[in-house]
Design a protein around this motif. Structure first.
Motif, PDB file in Angstrom:
ATOM      1  N   ILE A   1      48.717  18.463  78.677  1.00 32.98           N
ATOM      2  CA  ILE A   1      49.720  18.275  77.614  1.00 32.98           C
ATOM      3  C   ILE A   1      49.068  18.411  76.240  1.00 32.98           C
ATOM      4  O   ILE A   1      49.631  19.031  75.330  1.00 32.98           O
ATOM      5  CB  ILE A   1      50.434  16.921  77.781  1.00 32.98           C
ATOM      6  CG1 ILE A   1      51.299  16.942  79.061  1.00 32.98           C
ATOM      7  CG2 ILE A   1      51.278  16.591  76.558  1.00 32.98           C
ATOM      8  CD1 ILE A   1      51.915  15.598  79.436  1.00 32.98           C
TER       9      ILE A   1
ATOM     10  N   TYR B   1      43.352  17.441  69.045  1.00 27.43           N
ATOM     11  CA  TYR B   1      44.237  16.857  70.046  1.00 27.43           C
ATOM     12  C   TYR B   1      43.385  16.258  71.154  1.00 27.43           C
ATOM     13  O   TYR B   1      42.411  16.877  71.589  1.00 27.43           O
ATOM     14  CB  TYR B   1      45.194  17.902  70.618  1.00 27.43           C
ATOM     15  CG  TYR B   1      46.324  18.193  69.658  1.00 27.43           C
ATOM     16  CD1 TYR B   1      47.561  17.598  69.814  1.00 27.43           C
ATOM     17  CD2 TYR B   1      46.123  19.016  68.566  1.00 27.43           C
ATOM     18  CE1 TYR B   1      48.594  17.832  68.913  1.00 27.43           C
ATOM     19  CE2 TYR B   1      47.150  19.256  67.654  1.00 27.43           C
ATOM     20  CZ  TYR B   1      48.383  18.657  67.837  1.00 27.43           C
ATOM     21  OH  TYR B   1      49.397  18.880  66.936  1.00 27.43           O
TER      22      TYR B   1
ATOM     23  N   HIS C   1      50.686  25.377  70.907  1.00 21.54           N
ATOM     24  CA  HIS C   1      51.902  25.698  70.161  1.00 21.54           C
ATOM     25  C   HIS C   1      51.703  25.556  68.658  1.00 21.54           C
ATOM     26  O   HIS C   1      52.303  26.308  67.884  1.00 21.54           O
ATOM     27  CB  HIS C   1      53.067  24.825  70.644  1.00 21.54           C
ATOM     28  CG  HIS C   1      53.652  25.318  71.931  1.00 21.54           C
ATOM     29  ND1 HIS C   1      54.159  26.586  72.080  1.00 21.54           N
ATOM     30  CD2 HIS C   1      53.787  24.725  73.143  1.00 21.54           C
ATOM     31  CE1 HIS C   1      54.595  26.758  73.315  1.00 21.54           C
ATOM     32  NE2 HIS C   1      54.382  25.650  73.988  1.00 21.54           N
TER      33      HIS C   1
ATOM     34  N   PHE D   1      54.859  14.678  85.678  1.00 20.51           N
ATOM     35  CA  PHE D   1      54.535  15.713  84.684  1.00 20.51           C
ATOM     36  C   PHE D   1      53.768  16.834  85.374  1.00 20.51           C
ATOM     37  O   PHE D   1      52.979  16.574  86.279  1.00 20.51           O
ATOM     38  CB  PHE D   1      53.577  15.188  83.597  1.00 20.51           C
ATOM     39  CG  PHE D   1      54.018  13.946  82.894  1.00 20.51           C
ATOM     40  CD1 PHE D   1      54.767  14.018  81.733  1.00 20.51           C
ATOM     41  CD2 PHE D   1      53.650  12.704  83.382  1.00 20.51           C
ATOM     42  CE1 PHE D   1      55.161  12.868  81.076  1.00 20.51           C
ATOM     43  CE2 PHE D   1      54.038  11.537  82.728  1.00 20.51           C
ATOM     44  CZ  PHE D   1      54.799  11.624  81.577  1.00 20.51           C
TER      45      PHE D   1
ATOM     46  N   ARG E   1      48.616  22.031  75.553  1.00 21.47           N
ATOM     47  CA  ARG E   1      49.899  22.676  75.253  1.00 21.47           C
ATOM     48  C   ARG E   1      50.353  22.419  73.812  1.00 21.47           C
ATOM     49  O   ARG E   1      50.828  23.323  73.122  1.00 21.47           O
ATOM     50  CB  ARG E   1      50.954  22.158  76.215  1.00 21.47           C
ATOM     51  CG  ARG E   1      52.345  22.697  75.956  1.00 21.47           C
ATOM     52  CD  ARG E   1      53.320  22.102  76.963  1.00 21.47           C
ATOM     53  NE  ARG E   1      54.690  22.227  76.539  1.00 21.47           N
ATOM     54  CZ  ARG E   1      55.418  23.332  76.670  1.00 21.47           C
ATOM     55  NH1 ARG E   1      54.892  24.392  77.216  1.00 21.47           N
ATOM     56  NH2 ARG E   1      56.664  23.356  76.252  1.00 21.47           N
ATOM     57  N   GLN E   2      50.226  21.173  73.359  1.00 25.12           N
ATOM     58  CA  GLN E   2      50.614  20.865  71.975  1.00 25.12           C
ATOM     59  C   GLN E   2      49.770  21.674  71.003  1.00 25.12           C
ATOM     60  O   GLN E   2      50.275  22.264  70.048  1.00 25.12           O
ATOM     61  CB  GLN E   2      50.437  19.366  71.679  1.00 25.12           C
ATOM     62  CG  GLN E   2      51.387  18.462  72.434  1.00 25.12           C
ATOM     63  CD  GLN E   2      52.842  18.788  72.171  1.00 25.12           C
ATOM     64  OE1 GLN E   2      53.237  19.019  71.041  1.00 25.12           O
ATOM     65  NE2 GLN E   2      53.637  18.832  73.216  1.00 25.12           N
TER      66      GLN E   2
ATOM     67  N   THR F   1      45.711  13.666  67.025  1.00 28.39           N
ATOM     68  CA  THR F   1      46.799  13.196  67.892  1.00 28.39           C
ATOM     69  C   THR F   1      46.305  13.015  69.315  1.00 28.39           C
ATOM     70  O   THR F   1      45.658  13.905  69.853  1.00 28.39           O
ATOM     71  CB  THR F   1      47.949  14.227  67.898  1.00 28.39           C
ATOM     72  OG1 THR F   1      48.441  14.370  66.562  1.00 28.39           O
ATOM     73  CG2 THR F   1      49.088  13.799  68.816  1.00 28.39           C
ATOM     74  N   LYS F   2      46.614  11.871  69.909  1.00 26.00           N
ATOM     75  CA  LYS F   2      46.381  11.688  71.339  1.00 26.00           C
ATOM     76  C   LYS F   2      47.691  11.919  72.078  1.00 26.00           C
ATOM     77  O   LYS F   2      48.748  11.468  71.622  1.00 26.00           O
ATOM     78  CB  LYS F   2      45.870  10.276  71.637  1.00 26.00           C
ATOM     79  CG  LYS F   2      46.009   9.887  73.121  1.00 26.00           C
ATOM     80  CD  LYS F   2      45.471   8.515  73.466  1.00 26.00           C
ATOM     81  CE  LYS F   2      46.137   7.983  74.741  1.00 26.00           C
ATOM     82  NZ  LYS F   2      45.532   6.745  75.253  1.00 26.00           N
ATOM     83  N   THR F   3      47.617  12.615  73.211  1.00 25.70           N
ATOM     84  CA  THR F   3      48.795  12.743  74.057  1.00 25.70           C
ATOM     85  C   THR F   3      48.522  12.059  75.393  1.00 25.70           C
ATOM     86  O   THR F   3      47.386  12.027  75.869  1.00 25.70           O
ATOM     87  CB  THR F   3      49.146  14.216  74.328  1.00 25.70           C
ATOM     88  OG1 THR F   3      48.053  14.819  75.019  1.00 25.70           O
ATOM     89  CG2 THR F   3      49.423  14.970  73.052  1.00 25.70           C
ATOM     90  N   GLU F   4      49.602  11.527  75.962  1.00 25.25           N
ATOM     91  CA  GLU F   4      49.492  10.874  77.270  1.00 25.25           C
ATOM     92  C   GLU F   4      50.604  11.360  78.176  1.00 25.25           C
ATOM     93  O   GLU F   4      51.771  11.427  77.773  1.00 25.25           O
ATOM     94  CB  GLU F   4      49.565   9.347  77.110  1.00 25.25           C
ATOM     95  CG  GLU F   4      49.395   8.546  78.389  1.00 25.25           C
ATOM     96  CD  GLU F   4      50.696   8.347  79.191  1.00 25.25           C
ATOM     97  OE1 GLU F   4      50.647   8.337  80.432  1.00 25.25           O
ATOM     98  OE2 GLU F   4      51.768   8.236  78.554  1.00 25.25           O
TER      99      GLU F   4
ATOM    100  N   GLN G   1      55.522  23.503  80.829  1.00 22.54           N
ATOM    101  CA  GLN G   1      55.454  22.038  81.027  1.00 22.54           C
ATOM    102  C   GLN G   1      56.798  21.545  81.545  1.00 22.54           C
ATOM    103  O   GLN G   1      57.854  21.953  81.043  1.00 22.54           O
ATOM    104  CB  GLN G   1      55.109  21.297  79.732  1.00 22.54           C
ATOM    105  CG  GLN G   1      54.909  19.786  79.953  1.00 22.54           C
ATOM    106  CD  GLN G   1      54.665  18.986  78.677  1.00 22.54           C
ATOM    107  OE1 GLN G   1      54.268  19.548  77.656  1.00 22.54           O
ATOM    108  NE2 GLN G   1      54.892  17.699  78.731  1.00 22.54           N
ATOM    109  N   ALA G   2      56.763  20.648  82.516  1.00 27.68           N
ATOM    110  CA  ALA G   2      57.998  20.078  83.050  1.00 27.68           C
ATOM    111  C   ALA G   2      57.750  18.643  83.498  1.00 27.68           C
ATOM    112  O   ALA G   2      56.609  18.202  83.635  1.00 27.68           O
ATOM    113  CB  ALA G   2      58.500  20.914  84.223  1.00 27.68           C
ATOM    114  N   SER G   3      58.840  17.938  83.710  1.00 25.94           N
ATOM    115  CA  SER G   3      58.739  16.577  84.252  1.00 25.94           C
ATOM    116  C   SER G   3      59.514  16.501  85.562  1.00 25.94           C
ATOM    117  O   SER G   3      60.248  17.417  85.927  1.00 25.94           O
ATOM    118  CB  SER G   3      59.259  15.554  83.245  1.00 25.94           C
ATOM    119  OG  SER G   3      60.603  15.820  82.908  1.00 25.94           O
TER     120      SER G   3
ATOM    121  N   PHE H   1      44.178   8.887  79.035  1.00 27.96           N
ATOM    122  CA  PHE H   1      45.172   8.058  79.712  1.00 27.96           C
ATOM    123  C   PHE H   1      44.821   6.571  79.620  1.00 27.96           C
ATOM    124  O   PHE H   1      45.653   5.766  79.222  1.00 27.96           O
ATOM    125  CB  PHE H   1      45.264   8.508  81.170  1.00 27.96           C
ATOM    126  CG  PHE H   1      46.195   7.707  82.045  1.00 27.96           C
ATOM    127  CD1 PHE H   1      47.432   7.276  81.586  1.00 27.96           C
ATOM    128  CD2 PHE H   1      45.839   7.399  83.347  1.00 27.96           C
ATOM    129  CE1 PHE H   1      48.290   6.542  82.408  1.00 27.96           C
ATOM    130  CE2 PHE H   1      46.691   6.671  84.172  1.00 27.96           C
ATOM    131  CZ  PHE H   1      47.912   6.237  83.696  1.00 27.96           C
TER     132      PHE H   1
END
Lengths: 378, 378
Positions: B87, B45, B94, B367, B90-91, B76-79, B232-234, B49
């Motif tokens: 983030i 992961y 899990h 985020f 976190r992915q 996988t890249k997360t942004e 995690q929240a937005s 950005f």
């Protein structure tokens, strides 16, 4: 792991839009939420590739959570070039299967047509490894798949006619799809005589620049179209590292995982959406997914085995070639079409379709996802 | 859900590098893999950005899988803007907790210093909702947090000296950190007299433009520093939608989730890395995480409660302000420092630290992630 189903789908028309990236995504999300009878959503996943480069817009998940009134839920964008959508779906699927969330909104979106073509090409090339001697050689994606097509024709005896058969099939399917970018009747002669992009690939053998968005709702349980399997793999991002140009390792491996998880094989699949970014890629993919033997994909086209009445209809939505290819949205729009097929009311419905497969590719084989779904076959 | 631990950490020096995005990421990954005795890795992961916008480089996960010889593993890249790293963690967490993967490599990376400052500012602004009237108003991140600082000072009676105390503390911590961008001794007068960026924020109150990468290895089991919770929240990406400028909903909600999951509260935390993108943000965050009461954060600074000998040392790495802020890498570098603290051999070690917390913010509150970790407290 819990059972997981798709309970809502929605998408915009694919093509040229004046609407913004945000508006497109909101439209698709609202349609999917509505289709699922507006459930409480616990998280949002976004597949997007070029939002930053072409639209100056990132943080799309948070923007959508706000715009759709979903509250302070976790929001995540995933990127894997043209497989960004398939990867977003996979993350969301696992979060529901693992019991972290009960219901997740997954949306793919891209806005491309407003940008000058040279900027689009430059942005898409960020899906190659540019920190390498290949990065400065000027290789583009049509260039890469043109080389693959030449090699395939040399190796297996296929001709440009077989590439044209892919383009024609997908254009014919798109004629019935109100969401598709290209719906004009097109003849095999037009396809064969179109201007060359990178020989042997002509204009109709290359997926277009497209705006659009597609969304699905994933929920725990079996009230909907069931998700049976989720495969994901990577492969060499440099052409020079690919041992055999005629197979895409990431497709083979993601397919292998999905078949193993579902206990199914290629012969069990009733309908497929796969990543025909170029006509050549569709032939490679039907072979790498085991639907036809390696080197025999072009025979399948010749014999009409990849359309209605054949072994397994491929890209009944019109595929990337004719439905269009808004990059981040593509993987989700494939799933939207498969879900429609398994619900029994798709455009170009495959009668009695019970098992469907969606395959999404990123880069020249840098990423692939494969998802398998099951409906009731009514 | 299975127990999950961090078994390896690594990072580059943060600062100005000639090395490419890929090279930086590879260095951090190799260090983390080596630290974990080179386990078999099942997935990667990536938190990033601005790779597309500033370096013309996406598909980083696939590139790293190839470069590190990890095989056809999912990448996988997360942004989520500046929370991209948190983030990604976190992915990955899990996926391991759910049993999908046993061992995952998580890396955050950014390359920024090669680009002209105006382009960096423009790219960073893709972390605002630009499809709004606010998007065209010219508001930037220093502008936003300058407004927050003015409001905070007006509302609670804090002064510029308290902002300077945050900057000074983090600079003093960075002096001991060989990985930090700024290690020169700095006086409170220099900080107070530095040129204004957006009043009342001066140069030392703003995090810098930085290159760097950080990586961790996450594994199933308890042989390492345990991951106790992942929140995690937005929150609203538009300033006009924020009901109270002095609290960041995403920080509060992600913190609430993490405390609930771990069964711990703010008083149980021994050491914290949090998102001091501006000096003001650190004061807001210590309040929103419940470490100090709302409006009392500046008193905590005044009384030395956020450093060694106080209630809870904050940003012992030097924080974003002085360790540096290579955006996608920041969330992972915070975790690297917390793991070091819980192993008992960090720079600016907090004696006997057993429970650590890392908080990573994206946008103006779009985020937030909060992770809580447990060591043996030796």
């Amino acid at each position: 792991m819990r059972k997981v189903s798709v309970t809502g789908i929605g998408m915009t028309k694919f093509g040229k839009h004046e609407a913004s990236l945000k508006s497109l995504a909101v439209s698709a999300c609202r349609a999917a939420l509505n289709d699922a009878s507006n459930p409480k959503v616990d998280a949002i996943y976004v597949g997007n590739f070029l939002g930053g480069q072409l639209a100056g817009q990132e943080i799309i998940g948070s923007i959508l959570a706000r715009e759709l009134g979903l509250g302070a839920i976790p929001a995540t964008k995933t990127e894997g070039a043209c497989a960004s959508g398939g990867i977003a779906f996979r993350q969301a699927y696992h979060m529901v299967a693992a019991g972290i969330h009960d219901t997740v909104l997954v949306v793919g979106v891209e806005k491309m047509t407003h940008a000058p073509t040279n900027l689009v090409t430059q942005a898409i090339n960020s899906a190659m490894d540019n920190d390498s001697n290949e990065g400065i050689s000027g290789l583009t994606f049509p260039g890469f798949f043109g080389v693959v097509a030449n090699r395939y024709m040399y190796e297996y005896g296929a001709s440009e006619e077989h590439l044209a058969m892919v383009a024609l099939k997908n254009r014919e399917y798109a004629m019935n799809n109100p969401k598709a970018q290209f719906r004009k009747e097109t003849s095999i002669e037009e396809i064969l005589n179109a201007r060359s992009i990178t020989a042997p690939l002509g204009l109709f053998h290359c997926s277009p620049i497209t705006d659009g968005a597609a969304a699905v709702i994933i929920t725990a349980g079996e009230k909907g179209i069931k998700v049976l399997a989720s495969g994901q793999a990577s492969g060499p991002p440099l052409m020079q590292d690919i041992p055999d140009l005629l197979r895409i390792e990431a497709i083979q491996e993601s397919g292998r995982q999905a078949y193993e998880q579902s206990g199914l094989g290629p012969d069990d699949i009733d309908v497929v959406e796969l990543h025909d970014c170029f006509a050549m890629t569709e032939i490679i993919a039907i072979e790498d997914l085991g639907l036809f033997e390696k080197g025999m994909g072009w025979h399948a086209l010749d014999q009409g085995l990849t359309k209605h009445g054949g072994k397994v209809p491929i890209n009944t939505s019109g595929g990337l070639l004719s439905r269009g290819h808004p990059i981040g949205a593509t993987g989700i729009s494939q799933i939207v079409q498969i879900i429609s097929q398994l619900r029994g009311h798709a455009v170009n419905q495959v009668e009695g379709a019970k098992i469907g497969l969606a395959q999404n590719l990123g880069g020249t084989g840098a990423f692939s996802t494969v998802h398998i779904f099951e409906g009731s076959g009514v």
